[in-house]
Design a protein around this motif. Sequence first.
Motif, PDB file in Angstrom:
ATOM      1  N   PHE A   1      29.611   2.495  19.715  1.00 24.01           N
ATOM      2  CA  PHE A   1      30.427   1.470  19.051  1.00 24.01           C
ATOM      3  C   PHE A   1      30.017   1.313  17.590  1.00 24.01           C
ATOM      4  CE2 PHE A   1      31.920  -0.377  23.131  1.00 24.01           C
ATOM      5  CZ  PHE A   1      33.244  -0.560  22.785  1.00 24.01           C
ATOM      6  N   LEU A   2      28.709   1.248  17.335  1.00 28.23           N
ATOM      7  CA  LEU A   2      28.211   1.036  15.979  1.00 28.23           C
ATOM      8  C   LEU A   2      28.612   2.188  15.059  1.00 28.23           C
ATOM      9  CD1 LEU A   2      26.473  -0.622  14.018  1.00 28.23           C
ATOM     10  CD2 LEU A   2      24.469   0.638  14.836  1.00 28.23           C
ATOM     11  N   LEU A   3      28.411   3.412  15.507  1.00 28.96           N
ATOM     12  CA  LEU A   3      28.749   4.576  14.684  1.00 28.96           C
ATOM     13  C   LEU A   3      30.252   4.664  14.445  1.00 28.96           C
ATOM     14  CD1 LEU A   3      26.378   7.249  16.291  1.00 28.96           C
ATOM     15  CD2 LEU A   3      26.081   6.076  14.097  1.00 28.96           C
ATOM     16  N   LEU A   4      31.031   4.365  15.462  1.00 26.38           N
ATOM     17  CA  LEU A   4      32.488   4.462  15.346  1.00 26.38           C
ATOM     18  C   LEU A   4      33.028   3.422  14.362  1.00 26.38           C
ATOM     19  CD1 LEU A   4      34.784   6.133  16.632  1.00 26.38           C
ATOM     20  CD2 LEU A   4      35.111   4.253  18.244  1.00 26.38           C
ATOM     21  N   ILE A   5      32.529   2.198  14.451  1.00 23.77           N
ATOM     22  CA  ILE A   5      32.988   1.138  13.556  1.00 23.77           C
ATOM     23  C   ILE A   5      32.603   1.455  12.110  1.00 23.77           C
ATOM     24  CG2 ILE A   5      32.686  -1.284  12.937  1.00 23.77           C
ATOM     25  CD1 ILE A   5      34.491  -0.824  15.316  1.00 23.77           C
ATOM     26  N   ARG A   6      31.400   1.943  11.913  1.00 23.98           N
ATOM     27  CA  ARG A   6      30.960   2.289  10.557  1.00 23.98           C
ATOM     28  C   ARG A   6      31.873   3.343   9.933  1.00 23.98           C
ATOM     29  NH1 ARG A   6      24.331   2.861  10.929  1.00 23.98           N
ATOM     30  NH2 ARG A   6      23.855   0.621  10.924  1.00 23.98           N
ATOM     31  N   GLN A   7      32.227   4.355  10.736  1.00 27.46           N
ATOM     32  CA  GLN A   7      33.034   5.451  10.207  1.00 27.46           C
ATOM     33  C   GLN A   7      34.472   5.020   9.947  1.00 27.46           C
ATOM     34  OE1 GLN A   7      32.506   9.104  12.290  1.00 27.46           O
ATOM     35  NE2 GLN A   7      34.246  10.137  11.338  1.00 27.46           N
ATOM     36  N   ILE A   8      35.047   4.257  10.868  1.00 25.71           N
ATOM     37  CA  ILE A   8      36.450   3.861  10.739  1.00 25.71           C
ATOM     38  C   ILE A   8      36.651   2.903   9.568  1.00 25.71           C
ATOM     39  CG2 ILE A   8      38.255   2.469  11.849  1.00 25.71           C
ATOM     40  CD1 ILE A   8      37.533   3.778  14.466  1.00 25.71           C
ATOM     41  N   PHE A   9      35.709   1.971   9.360  1.00 23.18           N
ATOM     42  CA  PHE A   9      35.873   0.962   8.317  1.00 23.18           C
ATOM     43  C   PHE A   9      35.261   1.372   6.980  1.00 23.18           C
ATOM     44  CE2 PHE A   9      36.678  -1.572  12.085  1.00 23.18           C
ATOM     45  CZ  PHE A   9      37.693  -2.411  11.666  1.00 23.18           C
ATOM     46  N   HIS A  10      34.746   2.578   6.899  1.00 19.39           N
ATOM     47  CA  HIS A  10      34.202   3.037   5.622  1.00 19.39           C
ATOM     48  C   HIS A  10      35.357   3.261   4.645  1.00 19.39           C
ATOM     49  CE1 HIS A  10      32.037   5.404   2.640  1.00 19.39           C
ATOM     50  NE2 HIS A  10      30.903   4.957   3.204  1.00 19.39           N
ATOM     51  N   PRO A  11      35.245   2.787   3.384  1.00 21.56           N
ATOM     52  CA  PRO A  11      36.352   2.935   2.419  1.00 21.56           C
ATOM     53  C   PRO A  11      36.796   4.379   2.221  1.00 21.56           C
ATOM     54  CG  PRO A  11      34.692   1.422   1.584  1.00 21.56           C
ATOM     55  CD  PRO A  11      34.110   2.028   2.817  1.00 21.56           C
ATOM     56  N   ASP A  12      35.847   5.335   2.303  1.00 15.70           N
ATOM     57  CA  ASP A  12      36.200   6.736   2.087  1.00 15.70           C
ATOM     58  C   ASP A  12      37.065   7.293   3.218  1.00 15.70           C
ATOM     59  OD1 ASP A  12      34.749   6.640  -0.219  1.00 15.70           O
ATOM     60  OD2 ASP A  12      32.922   7.510   0.655  1.00 15.70           O
ATOM     61  N   TYR A  13      37.005   6.652   4.381  1.00 13.06           N
ATOM     62  CA  TYR A  13      37.809   7.142   5.504  1.00 13.06           C
ATOM     63  C   TYR A  13      39.289   6.836   5.296  1.00 13.06           C
ATOM     64  CZ  TYR A  13      38.602   8.702  10.288  1.00 13.06           C
ATOM     65  OH  TYR A  13      39.017   9.409  11.392  1.00 13.06           O
ATOM     66  N   GLY A  14      39.601   5.762   4.583  1.00 17.04           N
ATOM     67  CA  GLY A  14      40.968   5.484   4.156  1.00 17.04           C
ATOM     68  C   GLY A  14      41.812   4.641   5.093  1.00 17.04           C
ATOM     69  N   MET A  15      41.270   4.191   6.228  1.00 19.04           N
ATOM     70  CA  MET A  15      42.085   3.397   7.158  1.00 19.04           C
ATOM     71  C   MET A  15      42.151   1.923   6.730  1.00 19.04           C
ATOM     72  SD  MET A  15      41.186   4.839  10.967  1.00 19.04           S
ATOM     73  CE  MET A  15      42.222   3.584  11.709  1.00 19.04           C
ATOM     74  N   PHE A  16      41.021   1.411   6.235  1.00 19.32           N
ATOM     75  CA  PHE A  16      40.948  -0.004   5.882  1.00 19.32           C
ATOM     76  C   PHE A  16      40.335  -0.155   4.498  1.00 19.32           C
ATOM     77  CE2 PHE A  16      40.813   0.140  10.491  1.00 19.32           C
ATOM     78  CZ  PHE A  16      41.745  -0.819  10.858  1.00 19.32           C
ATOM     79  N   THR A  17      40.702  -1.227   3.845  1.00 19.83           N
ATOM     80  CA  THR A  17      40.101  -1.574   2.562  1.00 19.83           C
ATOM     81  C   THR A  17      39.465  -2.949   2.664  1.00 19.83           C
ATOM     82  OG1 THR A  17      42.202  -2.517   1.781  1.00 19.83           O
ATOM     83  CG2 THR A  17      41.745  -0.208   1.232  1.00 19.83           C
ATOM     84  N   TYR A  18      38.389  -3.159   1.913  1.00 20.10           N
ATOM     85  CA  TYR A  18      37.662  -4.429   1.962  1.00 20.10           C
ATOM     86  C   TYR A  18      38.081  -5.316   0.802  1.00 20.10           C
ATOM     87  CZ  TYR A  18      33.797  -7.744   2.139  1.00 20.10           C
ATOM     88  OH  TYR A  18      33.049  -8.890   2.218  1.00 20.10           O
ATOM     89  N   HIS A  19      38.414  -6.572   1.116  1.00 23.63           N
ATOM     90  CA  HIS A  19      38.819  -7.542   0.098  1.00 23.63           C
ATOM     91  C   HIS A  19      37.666  -8.531  -0.108  1.00 23.63           C
ATOM     92  CE1 HIS A  19      43.103  -6.358  -0.099  1.00 23.63           C
ATOM     93  NE2 HIS A  19      42.936  -6.035   1.171  1.00 23.63           N
ATOM     94  N   LYS A  20      37.109  -8.524  -1.301  1.00 25.79           N
ATOM     95  CA  LYS A  20      35.951  -9.369  -1.580  1.00 25.79           C
ATOM     96  C   LYS A  20      36.300 -10.855  -1.572  1.00 25.79           C
ATOM     97  CE  LYS A  20      33.607  -5.879  -4.412  1.00 25.79           C
ATOM     98  NZ  LYS A  20      33.011  -5.566  -5.741  1.00 25.79           N
ATOM     99  N   ASP A  21      37.520 -11.186  -1.994  1.00 28.55           N
ATOM    100  CA  ASP A  21      37.902 -12.608  -2.057  1.00 28.55           C
ATOM    101  C   ASP A  21      37.961 -13.241  -0.674  1.00 28.55           C
ATOM    102  OD1 ASP A  21      38.085 -12.333  -4.781  1.00 28.55           O
ATOM    103  OD2 ASP A  21      40.253 -11.947  -4.777  1.00 28.55           O
ATOM    104  N   SER A  22      38.508 -12.526   0.293  1.00 33.84           N
ATOM    105  CA  SER A  22      38.667 -13.074   1.646  1.00 33.84           C
ATOM    106  C   SER A  22      37.567 -12.622   2.602  1.00 33.84           C
ATOM    107  CB  SER A  22      40.024 -12.652   2.218  1.00 33.84           C
ATOM    108  OG  SER A  22      40.137 -11.235   2.241  1.00 33.84           O
ATOM    109  N   TYR A  23      36.674 -11.724   2.130  1.00 36.32           N
ATOM    110  CA  TYR A  23      35.577 -11.213   2.964  1.00 36.32           C
ATOM    111  C   TYR A  23      36.081 -10.585   4.267  1.00 36.32           C
ATOM    112  CZ  TYR A  23      32.782 -14.143  -0.154  1.00 36.32           C
ATOM    113  OH  TYR A  23      32.209 -14.700  -1.268  1.00 36.32           O
TER     114      TYR A  23
END
Length: 513
Positions: free
Chosen positions: A469-491
Amino acid sequence: MSEAERVPSPAAPPAVAAAAAAAAPEEKKGKEPEREKLPPIVSAGAGATAGLDRGSKGQISTFSSFVSTVNQKKEAAENRSSPTHLVFPNIKNVRDLPPICLDVRQKQRISVDAGSSETKAPVLPEPVLPVQPKTMKDFLEDVEKVKSSGDWKTVHDFYLTTFDSFPELNGAFKKDASASFNTIEDSGINAKFVNAVYDALLNTPQDIQKTVLKGIINSLLREWKGPRTKDDLRAYFILLQNPQFNNTSTYVIYAHLLRQIATLVEADHHFLVHWFKKLSQKRFKQLVERLLQFISLRLFPAKPEEFPPISKCSWWIPSASKVLALLNSANSLVHPPLIPYTDFYNSTLDHIDLMEEYHTWQSFGNSHRFSFCQYPFVISIAAKKIIIQRDSEQQMISIARQSLVDKVSRRQRPDMNMLFLNMKVRRTHLVSDSLDELTRKRADLKKKLKVTFVGEAGLDMGGLTKEWFLLLIRQIFHPDYGMFTYHKDSYCHWFSSFKCDNYSEFRLVGIYA
């Protein structure tokens, strides 16, 4: 009491009594289906006797005089220049057809032209409401005078008259007593006046508060026949806002009010829902909190001796839940909602047997057997999580048991791995291998997860699953993977803006969640 006993106010025309007498033989024809769930209120002996006395005054002595009266009124109606209006459910700005028989409650169409000319009843006008006793300004002035004089007589007389009956309630709080207001957008009620009267009520002496409750009891103990008029709906709408129902000593009266509202036909509920959404946020929230408190105290009474035995009032909670559902519907019609959806949660339900409620709902659905699962908006997230987890465990056990039975019946050796969702993945192709495994083993998704990394020795006792679970979440949510982006304002992470042709990986994330 019977339909013939529903005698209108003295100002109503004589034809009302004639129509009531003509309709009396039809009263035994059927009952509304929802009445089987929530039986009608049994009138007290004194109230029933008083009703019979009132009803006898409006009866026709002989059939010939009845026919003569009907023909005279029919001729008078034909000579009028204005056309006669009939009422049909869910149609705006029309006048109500007075009660005919119980078949109307069953939504069966009844033709006014059916039957011979001797037995046809004329179309009745709406009942004449009492003259408004006071305006809001007059009432507030009377309340101010009490502070200096200490004489509550004028205020007492106002409450005594206003809450004596449904017509009096409409006469006091209706904006225009002569207008029908048969629309869902305007209840026709002076909301500010209602709020002022209720706010002052809690500061009045006990004898005035008891007078109000007695008047409500007398109104609710009437045995209703036929469909409700819009004035009846307005009276229910006004009474439901009474702050006296916060007190457990009034719960018996409150329960009867809720039952009568819950057993209204769908068209009447439609009106109430749209009237509820026009309430202020404060008043709306008070209604919701009052109903939730009523349910909680019925489930876990602080003083059980205050309430009747649960076996004799099993309809209390179903009635309150149905009215709460009307408020929830009203809240969902407003954007933004009047109150957050979490305000409908009843945390008391976290302490009941949730699985029994769930199994009852699964076995009987929305039939006569009540279950809180019929009203999921009152069940908190924590309680829903418990239900889903236990249901998943039970299904997992059932599937595993069935697999064992199938193996034994075929004289095959049982394999303990069939009890798990076994996933074999490579660390270098973690996402793709996980996606392939879940796609191929959809039938096993409700089994307990067991992960094995290819080329690595080890038994999954929970640690390998957590690492996966830990490895999968890290890879999927990494910005370079391109699936999700992180918004600093809303955390928080959000879907990437790039155009995706394959949504299987997003579906994979949903399965993990």
